[in-house]
Design an enzyme around this catalytic site. Structure first.
Site, PDB file in Angstrom:
ATOM      1  CE  LYS A   1      -3.580   5.324  -1.594  1.00  0.00           C
ATOM      2  NZ  LYS A   1      -4.615   5.969  -2.451  1.00  0.00           N
TER       3      LYS A   1
ATOM      4  CE1 TYR B   1      -4.006   2.154   0.561  1.00  0.00           C
ATOM      5  CE2 TYR B   1      -2.568   3.318   2.094  1.00  0.00           C
ATOM      6  CZ  TYR B   1      -3.729   3.250   1.352  1.00  0.00           C
ATOM      7  OH  TYR B   1      -4.623   4.293   1.392  1.00  0.00           O
TER       8      TYR B   1
END
Length: 268
Positions: A166, A162
């Protein structure tokens, strides 16, 4: 609230069936925008669109949208233009997370998160930009808005894929701003921290399952106590104002920026 702040803005929002995406869709509409509510969860999209259409403000349509499929994105862009005439703003909000400790990360976990959170943003940026360029730069400025995270700036050991996705969003903002500026398209984003939504409720359960926390609810309370200067986690209503600013004419002289909305988790 200024009900004309986004008047005449035709917007496509991904991942808008619930959580932050739904909250921003309704906030945009209350300020006069017309919204294409896109999500893989079509029933949720329709519920959001119905709420918008039953209130004063903008209008909304719903479309099923898988951001990993270019054809779906093209269909969503086309639906927005067919319904409202043009595409002025795209908000790339769709995203997922599935925490695993570093040594437990699998290829499947990596690819699923990166495909939705990073590749999906790239594809949406490309297809939206193509439509915006077709409309002519004299009709801009157009707005591409990407949703980042505190994890666009750092990483934790239990959400590395994740975090990587990002960080990729940050790169897409910077690279997209440089690539599209001559077409009168700005590319910016905002980066929430701990937001109490359906996504975080599931994340909290997953963190307990992998042994990061003992009890449900502990993750949000611990982060609020130890890492957030304001000592509280956020809700979607803490995010929508910045999202509206980036869609409005007030941000016309901004591009390539990622704005933190995290209560003071990341200081820059």
């Amino acid at each position: 609230m200024d009900k004309t702040r986004l008047l005449g803005k035709n917007c496509l929002i991904t991942g808008a069936a619930q959580g932050m995406g739904a909250a921003v869709a309704e906030h945009y509409a209350a300020q006069g925008a017309n919204i294409c509510v896109g999500d893989i969860n079509f029933e949720g999209c329709q519920e959001v669109a119905d709420r918008i259409n039953n209130r004063d403000g903008g209008k909304a349509i719903a479309i099923k949208l898988d951001v990993t499929k270019r054809a779906d994105i093209q269909a969503a862009v086309n639906a927005t233009v067919e319904a409202f005439g043009t595409l002025n703003v795209i908000l790339n909000n769709a995203g997922i997370n599935k925490p695993l400790m570093f040594l437990d990360i699998t290829e499947e976990n990596w690819h699923k998160i990166m495909d939705i959170n990073a590749l999906g943003v790239l594809l949406c940026m490309q297809e939206a930009a193509k439509q915006m360029i077709k409309q002519g730069k004299e009709n801009g400025p157009y707005k591409i808005i990407n949703v980042g995270s505190i994890l666009s700036r750092q990483a934790f050991d239990d959400v590395v894929p994740y975090s990587c996705s990002k960080h990729a969003v940050q790169a897409l903002i910077n690279g997209g701003a440089k690539a599209l500026v001559d077409n009168n398209i700005t590319v910016n984003g905002y980066a929430p921290g701990v937001v109490r939504t359906e996504l975080w409720e599931q994340l909290d359960k997953d963190l307990v399952a992998i042994g990061k926390f003992k009890n449900e609810g502990e993750s949000m309370d611990t982060l609020a106590r130890d890492m957030i200067l304001m000592k509280r986690y956020s809700y979607p209503e803490d995010i929508v104002g910045t999202a509206s600013f980036l869609a409005s004419s007030e941000s016309d002289y901004m591009t390539g920026q990622l704005l933190m909305i995290d209560g003071g988790m990341i200081l820059q």
